[in-house]
Design a protein around this motif. Structure first.
Motif, PDB file in Angstrom:
ATOM      1  N   PHE A 796      -2.725 146.355  46.482  1.00 35.11           N
ATOM      2  CA  PHE A 796      -3.857 145.627  45.915  1.00 35.11           C
ATOM      3  C   PHE A 796      -3.372 144.498  45.013  1.00 35.11           C
ATOM      4  O   PHE A 796      -3.950 143.400  44.998  1.00 35.11           O
ATOM      5  N   SER A 797      -2.297 144.742  44.259  1.00 33.73           N
ATOM      6  CA  SER A 797      -1.731 143.703  43.397  1.00 33.73           C
ATOM      7  C   SER A 797      -1.263 142.512  44.218  1.00 33.73           C
ATOM      8  O   SER A 797      -1.496 141.356  43.847  1.00 33.73           O
ATOM      9  N   ILE A 798      -0.588 142.801  45.325  1.00 27.75           N
ATOM     10  CA  ILE A 798      -0.088 141.725  46.180  1.00 27.75           C
ATOM     11  C   ILE A 798      -1.243 140.894  46.723  1.00 27.75           C
ATOM     12  O   ILE A 798      -1.198 139.656  46.730  1.00 27.75           O
ATOM     13  N   LEU A 799      -2.315 141.562  47.163  1.00 30.68           N
ATOM     14  CA  LEU A 799      -3.474 140.837  47.699  1.00 30.68           C
ATOM     15  C   LEU A 799      -4.151 139.989  46.632  1.00 30.68           C
ATOM     16  O   LEU A 799      -4.519 138.829  46.881  1.00 30.68           O
ATOM     17  N   VAL A 800      -4.317 140.552  45.439  1.00 26.44           N
ATOM     18  CA  VAL A 800      -4.971 139.814  44.346  1.00 26.44           C
ATOM     19  C   VAL A 800      -4.151 138.588  43.962  1.00 26.44           C
ATOM     20  O   VAL A 800      -4.701 137.494  43.766  1.00 26.44           O
ATOM     21  N   ILE A 801      -2.840 138.754  43.878  1.00 27.71           N
ATOM     22  CA  ILE A 801      -1.980 137.628  43.511  1.00 27.71           C
ATOM     23  C   ILE A 801      -2.034 136.550  44.590  1.00 27.71           C
ATOM     24  O   ILE A 801      -2.101 135.349  44.291  1.00 27.71           O
ATOM     25  N   PHE A 802      -2.012 136.964  45.871  1.00 24.98           N
ATOM     26  CA  PHE A 802      -2.101 135.991  46.960  1.00 24.98           C
ATOM     27  C   PHE A 802      -3.395 135.182  46.866  1.00 24.98           C
ATOM     28  O   PHE A 802      -3.387 133.952  46.984  1.00 24.98           O
ATOM     29  N   LEU A 803      -4.503 135.877  46.635  1.00 26.12           N
ATOM     30  CA  LEU A 803      -5.793 135.190  46.535  1.00 26.12           C
ATOM     31  C   LEU A 803      -5.812 134.213  45.362  1.00 26.12           C
ATOM     32  O   LEU A 803      -6.325 133.094  45.481  1.00 26.12           O
ATOM     33  N   TYR A 804      -5.251 134.645  44.226  1.00 28.28           N
ATOM     34  CA  TYR A 804      -5.250 133.751  43.063  1.00 28.28           C
ATOM     35  C   TYR A 804      -4.411 132.506  43.345  1.00 28.28           C
ATOM     36  O   TYR A 804      -4.844 131.380  43.057  1.00 28.28           O
ATOM     37  N   PHE A 806      -3.615 131.231  46.246  1.00 27.90           N
ATOM     38  CA  PHE A 806      -4.266 130.434  47.292  1.00 27.90           C
ATOM     39  C   PHE A 806      -5.407 129.590  46.714  1.00 27.90           C
ATOM     40  O   PHE A 806      -5.536 128.399  47.007  1.00 27.90           O
ATOM     41  N   ILE A 807      -6.238 130.230  45.867  1.00 26.28           N
ATOM     42  CA  ILE A 807      -7.372 129.516  45.273  1.00 26.28           C
ATOM     43  C   ILE A 807      -6.887 128.461  44.277  1.00 26.28           C
ATOM     44  O   ILE A 807      -7.385 127.329  44.245  1.00 26.28           O
ATOM     45  N   ARG A 808      -5.889 128.823  43.481  1.00 23.81           N
ATOM     46  CA  ARG A 808      -5.424 127.920  42.412  1.00 23.81           C
ATOM     47  C   ARG A 808      -4.673 126.721  42.981  1.00 23.81           C
ATOM     48  O   ARG A 808      -4.825 125.599  42.497  1.00 23.81           O
ATOM     49  N   PHE A 809      -3.847 126.929  44.008  1.00 31.94           N
ATOM     50  CA  PHE A 809      -3.016 125.851  44.532  1.00 31.94           C
ATOM     51  C   PHE A 809      -3.537 125.259  45.833  1.00 31.94           C
ATOM     52  O   PHE A 809      -2.999 124.298  46.333  1.00 31.94           O
ATOM     53  N   LYS A 810      -4.577 125.897  46.398  1.00 31.31           N
ATOM     54  CA  LYS A 810      -5.284 125.366  47.565  1.00 31.31           C
ATOM     55  C   LYS A 810      -4.377 125.168  48.780  1.00 31.31           C
ATOM     56  O   LYS A 810      -4.641 124.325  49.624  1.00 31.31           O
ATOM     57  N   ARG A 811      -3.295 125.937  48.861  1.00 30.74           N
ATOM     58  CA  ARG A 811      -2.420 125.861  50.031  1.00 30.74           C
ATOM     59  C   ARG A 811      -1.917 127.257  50.361  1.00 30.74           C
ATOM     60  O   ARG A 811      -1.358 127.932  49.512  1.00 30.74           O
ATOM     61  N   TRP A 812      -2.091 127.654  51.609  1.00 34.41           N
ATOM     62  CA  TRP A 812      -1.669 128.992  52.008  1.00 34.41           C
ATOM     63  C   TRP A 812      -0.151 129.136  51.944  1.00 34.41           C
ATOM     64  O   TRP A 812       0.373 130.233  51.743  1.00 34.41           O
ATOM     65  N   GLN A 813       0.589 127.980  52.093  1.00 35.42           N
ATOM     66  CA  GLN A 813       2.046 128.080  52.049  1.00 35.42           C
ATOM     67  C   GLN A 813       2.544 128.624  50.711  1.00 35.42           C
ATOM     68  O   GLN A 813       3.493 129.409  50.650  1.00 35.42           O
ATOM     69  N   PHE A 814       1.894 128.202  49.629  1.00 35.67           N
ATOM     70  CA  PHE A 814       2.298 128.690  48.302  1.00 35.67           C
ATOM     71  C   PHE A 814       1.998 130.184  48.166  1.00 35.67           C
ATOM     72  O   PHE A 814       2.799 130.954  47.631  1.00 35.67           O
ATOM     73  N   GLY A 815       0.818 130.585  48.646  1.00 38.16           N
ATOM     74  CA  GLY A 815       0.438 132.002  48.556  1.00 38.16           C
ATOM     75  C   GLY A 815       1.373 132.889  49.352  1.00 38.16           C
ATOM     76  O   GLY A 815       1.834 133.929  48.868  1.00 38.16           O
ATOM     77  N   VAL A 816       1.684 132.474  50.584  1.00 36.08           N
ATOM     78  CA  VAL A 816       2.569 133.276  51.432  1.00 36.08           C
ATOM     79  C   VAL A 816       3.968 133.339  50.834  1.00 36.08           C
ATOM     80  O   VAL A 816       4.618 134.397  50.818  1.00 36.08           O
ATOM     81  N   SER A 817       4.457 132.211  50.313  1.00 38.26           N
ATOM     82  CA  SER A 817       5.790 132.186  49.718  1.00 38.26           C
ATOM     83  C   SER A 817       5.864 133.117  48.511  1.00 38.26           C
ATOM     84  O   SER A 817       6.867 133.821  48.306  1.00 38.26           O
ATOM     85  N   ALA A 818       4.807 133.127  47.703  1.00 41.00           N
ATOM     86  CA  ALA A 818       4.774 134.015  46.548  1.00 41.00           C
ATOM     87  C   ALA A 818       4.804 135.479  46.972  1.00 41.00           C
ATOM     88  O   ALA A 818       5.498 136.304  46.373  1.00 41.00           O
ATOM     89  N   ILE A 819       4.056 135.798  48.042  1.00 44.24           N
ATOM     90  CA  ILE A 819       4.011 137.185  48.518  1.00 44.24           C
ATOM     91  C   ILE A 819       5.350 137.603  49.108  1.00 44.24           C
ATOM     92  O   ILE A 819       5.810 138.738  48.916  1.00 44.24           O
ATOM     93  N   VAL A 820       6.015 136.686  49.814  1.00 37.60           N
ATOM     94  CA  VAL A 820       7.345 136.990  50.361  1.00 37.60           C
ATOM     95  C   VAL A 820       8.302 137.331  49.217  1.00 37.60           C
ATOM     96  O   VAL A 820       9.081 138.285  49.300  1.00 37.60           O
ATOM     97  N   ALA A 821       8.216 136.574  48.120  1.00 38.86           N
ATOM     98  CA  ALA A 821       9.085 136.842  46.971  1.00 38.86           C
ATOM     99  C   ALA A 821       8.758 138.193  46.341  1.00 38.86           C
ATOM    100  O   ALA A 821       9.664 138.943  45.943  1.00 38.86           O
TER     101      ALA A 821
END
Length: 970
Positions: A796-804, A806-821
């Protein structure tokens, strides 16, 4: 001051819990803290201190589970139907591995065994007739069962809460775990485990008693007072020969009424008069008769079952008087004196003493409480709160006789006392004989009062017994050690942070230090006002939040230094620094706060303390870093003070750094892959060492008077238990941690005694001198729930962070990269715990503390990553990356934030090393996980998360069509 009073109480009681409680009760209204202009009593300071958790004070943590299978059986009146029995048995079998509740599972199993079967005939008993109709659908019956299960948990909660309040525990904590049939109970400072088990698992005893009128009993109470006075005078050795005996005045009702009124409030003028009254009337000095002022101004006895009022601090003394052999002999067999459960008012802390009339010669109540079929809070015709009570047919007949007797004399109608666990909850006056089994109870009730009373009445037919499914006992010795080590690690950690900031940022660093100290006071104040419990992980959370709070100042100061290097004046540079750092500060702290919030939702016990302090620390540190430092800096600027943000050694450190993080990224991918693959192989071959809260069982932390070998302890306990326990050295060579699954599935009352005897028999063979400093028991069902909740919390933490992101930076690449890390950090941490388990000289168990470490590491890692992402976004928005490759932009962002990454990393890592060294064995695995996680979290931000953005954007150049916005082409 509260701790000093409690220490005095322990010294006075010398191990007697009743004496200790009586001492604390007597100090409730006594001044213990005098500021001259304000005085505070013990009760006031106790209510406002930060309560200590069990790991700091010692005590018992218990999780009670309301048996839903017994509830279902009882509601069906133990129906012998084969399908019903098989369905319930199958549901119980699935419960340990399913996240569904027992009622849902029961419904599913019943549908499987009897697709067209009806549940209504099983549950439409005479007792449930008003709630379950014979033609009800299966869904309606299951809804009825869920309603009854919720009611059973609430009733059990109210009963347990009252029992604990009367147990005399200082700062107890009892809470229902929402969405479950469990109740969590913490009793700090308690070490009598057997007494607690008996208290919590005892069957609730609801009874109805006839009562005496005060006018019938007063002469007896008066004689008791005279007898006590005579006894005290005859045994007093300090009476001088020839001294005149004082004339007894206990028979003068007016004088007795003059000392205290019917609310128990003192009206005596002088202490000399009080002493004289106490000598002449020892009972009435602590028990004010129930009197009132008549129309003619004369003092008269108040009618009703209440015979006296006593302040809370005096109730123990009254009990002592009444329990002396001479006084017990004076009290008739059919008279029982019991206290009311609640004070007359919250302000007065005065309790009523009731006179109950027993039926027969055995001192029995008029009726038992199991005749109640239903009770509910309602309102009467005048819209006043009332309680409606429904009885069985047999109970209706008994109730008719009891009420007829009580209402027989129209000029002196008697009350019926409702008693639960020997405390009077209510004593309504019977107005008329009641037939039909339906009664209404009215009085000066609030809506909450009627709800509580309805729950009490239904407790007599409590269909679901409460059982202990998890137990954690911390000895006082371990608690003192934890406080000592926790304080050392906290003080050293804070000092290191203060020195580093002062040395690195010069005067600006000392300004940040002032804000940090203010932040610490804010944090402790907020915790005290919220009643948050301070635990050992909580102390770690405070120190860690302080270390992370420095990050906000570091972000600001690094920005200020950048502005100064561009030649801007100091005041403008400071203003620009705060403005430009704000986005990164908010984003990084929000993501960390989100992980703390998830930890708070899914965690339990000490982990809640860690999550609470971490979240509160983030909020207070934001305020301190943004506002306090700004106010101080503005104050210094107004006074033309020179403010420096570096010393000579750090002035140009990391300035214009040109490290190429991107070109060598594949080497770092290979390093990470090697660690993770090795870890995965170890996970599937060696597995993990699971803590008792993940696998169930019993765990003991034992200290011997000499070094012991784990193999010897294991062999001895194998003989006793019949199964081999897990034995590990826990700290020094004379301390071991023993974990066993022996009899963990058996929840009978004799189980704990059997296990305790076998354990002690075995340990005494190793050495006669040993101390069990910590004991924990977790049932398999709750262990499974904790384990699944832990997995959910991480996902759930990973999903919440991805959503934040994605919404904050408006690019899925940033969200996916953060989740990979984040996945990288979690897998590396799991790999290290699996690879080095049994090799490192401390526990690497996977438990709730480990999950707390993982989530905190995720928060820290994403904090670091977000700072870099913010700088990349800034470069894009301001056009700094125009016509540059993605690699160049990201390298520039990483280098520009490198100083902040290193400084914050040094602070946090230094603090974690201190906690690891000084925090004690209990925190060693937790701090090790945090330490490894922070190191690799920093590593992943530099070499995994941001470089991975390059892989997703595929090195295409950025172009700009306007000076306002620059786009990264996917």
């Amino acid at each position: 001051m509260a701790k000093k009073v409690e220490k005095d109480a322990r010294e006075y009681a010398k191990g007697d819990p009743d004496k200790e409680k009586a001492y604390l009760d007597s100090m409730a209204t006594q001044t213990v803290y005098n500021l001259g202009f304000a005085k505070y009593n013990y009760q006031y300071v106790k209510e406002r201190e930060i309560p200590l958790g069990l790991d700091l004070e010692g005590g018992i943590n218990v999780t009670m589970e309301i048996s839903m299978t017994d509830l279902i059986r009882n509601l069906a009146n133990h129906n012998p139907d084969a399908t019903f029995t098989a369905s319930l048995k199958n549901a119980e079998g699935r419960l340990n591995t399913s996240q569904k509740d027992i009622i849902t599972l029961f419904g599913e199993e019943f549908s499987k065994l009897s697709p067209n079967g009806k549940l209504a005939p099983l549950f439409a008993t005479r007792e449930n007739a008003s709630l379950v109709k014979i033609d009800a659908t299966n869904s309606e019956v299951l809804a009825f069962l869920r309603t009854q299960s919720t009611s059973a948990v609430e009733r059990s909660f109210n009963i347990l809460r009252t029992r604990i309040d009367k147990f005399g525990v200082t700062s107890p904590n009892i809470q229902m775990q929402k969405g479950t049939n469990r109740i969590l109970i913490e009793l700090p400072g308690v070490n009598d485990v057997q007494r607690v088990r008996k208290l919590l698992q005892g069957t609730a005893q609801l009874e109805f008693w006839e009562t005496y009128d005060n006018t019938e009993i007063f002469s007896l109470i008066e004689n008791i007072n005279k007898t006590i006075a005579a006894t005290q005078v005859s045994t007093k050795e300090t009476v001088k020969p020839g001294a005149a005996a004082a004339k007894p005045t206990s028979g003068k009702l007016a004088q007795l009424g003059a000392r205290k009124d019917s609310t128990g409030k003192d009206t005596t003028a002088t202490s000399a008069n009080q002493a004289e009254q106490a000598r002449q009337n020892p009972l009435f000095a602590v028990l004010a008769p129930a009197t009132y002022q008549g129309e003619n101004g004369q003092t008269a006895l108040r009618p009703g079952p209440v015979v006296g009022y006593s302040a809370q601090k005096d109730t123990a003394k009254v009990n002592a008087f009444l329990n002396t052999p001479a006084i017990k002999a004076m009290i008739p067999q059919n008279l029982k004196l019991l206290w009311g459960v609640k004070p007359v008012s919250d302000e007065s802390k005065v309790f009523e003493l009731y006179a109950l009339k027993a039926s027969g010669f055995n001192g029995e109540p008029a009726m038992a409480g199991d005749v109640i079929t239903d009770a509910r809070a309602d309102v009467d015709q005048s819209n006043n709160p009332e309680v409606v009570m429904v009885m069985t047919s047999d109970g209706s007949q008994m109730w008719r006789k009891v009420t007829a007797t009580a209402a027989a004399d129209p000029n002196n109608k008697k009350s019926i006392a409702i008693v639960l666990d020997n405390y009077v909850y209510s004593a309504p006056t019977v107005q008329n004989e009641i037939s039909g089994g339906i009664s209404s109870i009215t009085g000066k009730f609030t809506s909450n009062d009627t709800k509580d009373l309805a729950n009490v009445l239904k407790a007599g037919r409590l269909p679901a017994p409460a059982k202990i499914v998890s137990e954690y006992v911390v000895g006082p010795t371990l608690g003192l050690e934890s406080i000592h080590k926790g304080l050392i690690s906290s003080i050293v950690g804070v000092v290191v942070i203060l020195l580093f900031m002062g040395l690195y940022y010069s005067k600006g660093g000392w300004v940040a230090n002032v804000a940090l100290i203010v932040n610490l006071f804010f944090l402790m104040g907020v915790m005290a006002s919220l009643g948050a419990v301070l635990t050992l992980p909580g102390i770690a959370g405070i120190v860690l939040s302080l270390a992370m709070s420095i990050d906000a100042n570091v972000l600001i100061y690094e920005r200020v230094r950048e502005e100064l290097s561009e030649g801007k004046p100091l005041k403008l540079a400071i203003s620009e620094g705060y403005s430009k750092a704000m986005s990164s500060i908010l984003d990084s702290n929000i993501t960390t706060f989100l992980t703390g919030l998830i930890l708070f939702i899914f965690g339990s016990g000490p982990i809640l303390g860690f999550a609470t302090t971490l979240m509160l620390g983030i909020l207070t540190s934001l305020f301190s870093a943004i506002f306090i430092t700004r106010i101080i800096l503005e104050w210094l600027l107004d006074r033309k003070q020179n403010i420096s943000f570096s010393i000579k050694a750090t002035e140009n450190l990391f300035k214009d750094s040109k490290f190429d993080f991107i070109s060598g990224r594949k080497k770092f991918y290979a390093i990470s892959s090697f660690i993770i693959i090795a870890g995965l192989i170890s996970m599937f071959t060696r597995g993990f060492s699971l803590g008792v809260d993940f696998k169930g069982g019993r765990s003991y932390f034992v200290e011997f008077d000499k070094p012991v070998k784990t193999d010897a302890v294991r062999d001895v306990l194998l003989t006793e238990f019949g199964i081999a326990p897990e034995v590990k050295t826990y700290g020094s060579s004379n301390e071991v941690k023993i974990t066993t699954s022996f009899m963990v599935d058996n929840s009978s009352e004799e189980t704990e005694a059997i296990v305790s005897k076998k354990l002690n028999d075995g340990l005494s063979k190793i050495s006669p001198k040993y101390l069990i400093k910590d004991a924990q028991t977790v049932g398999p069902t709750i262990a499974n729930d904790i384990k699944i909740s832990a997995v959910y919390s991480v996902i759930f933490s990973i999903l919440v962070i991805f959503l934040y992101i994605f919404i904050r930076f408006k690019r899925w690449q940033f969200g996916v990269s953060a989740i990979v890390a984040l996945l990288h950090d979690v897998l590396v941490l799991l790999s290290i715990f699996s690879l080095f388990n049994g090799i490192l000289p401390f526990s690497l168990d996977l438990d709730q503390s480990f999950i707390a470490a993982i989530l905190t590491v995720m928060g820290y890692s994403i904090n670091d990553t977000v700072v870099v992402f913010d700088r990349i976004r800034e470069y894009i928005d301001e056009g700094k990356g125009k016509n540059q490759s993605v690699s160049t932009v990201i390298n520039s962002a990483l280098n520009s934030t490198l100083s902040r990454t290193v400084v914050t990393g040094i602070c946090v890592i230094a603090v974690l090393i201190i906690i690891f060294i000084f925090g004690g064995e209990i925190l060693r695995g937790f701090s090790f996980a945090m330490l490894i996680g922070v190191v690799f979290g920093t590593y992943s931000s530099l070499f995994v998360a941001t470089p991975f953005v390059v892989e997703l954007i595929k090195e295409k150049e950025m172009t700009s069509t306007t000076t306002k916005k620059v786009e990264i082409l996917p």
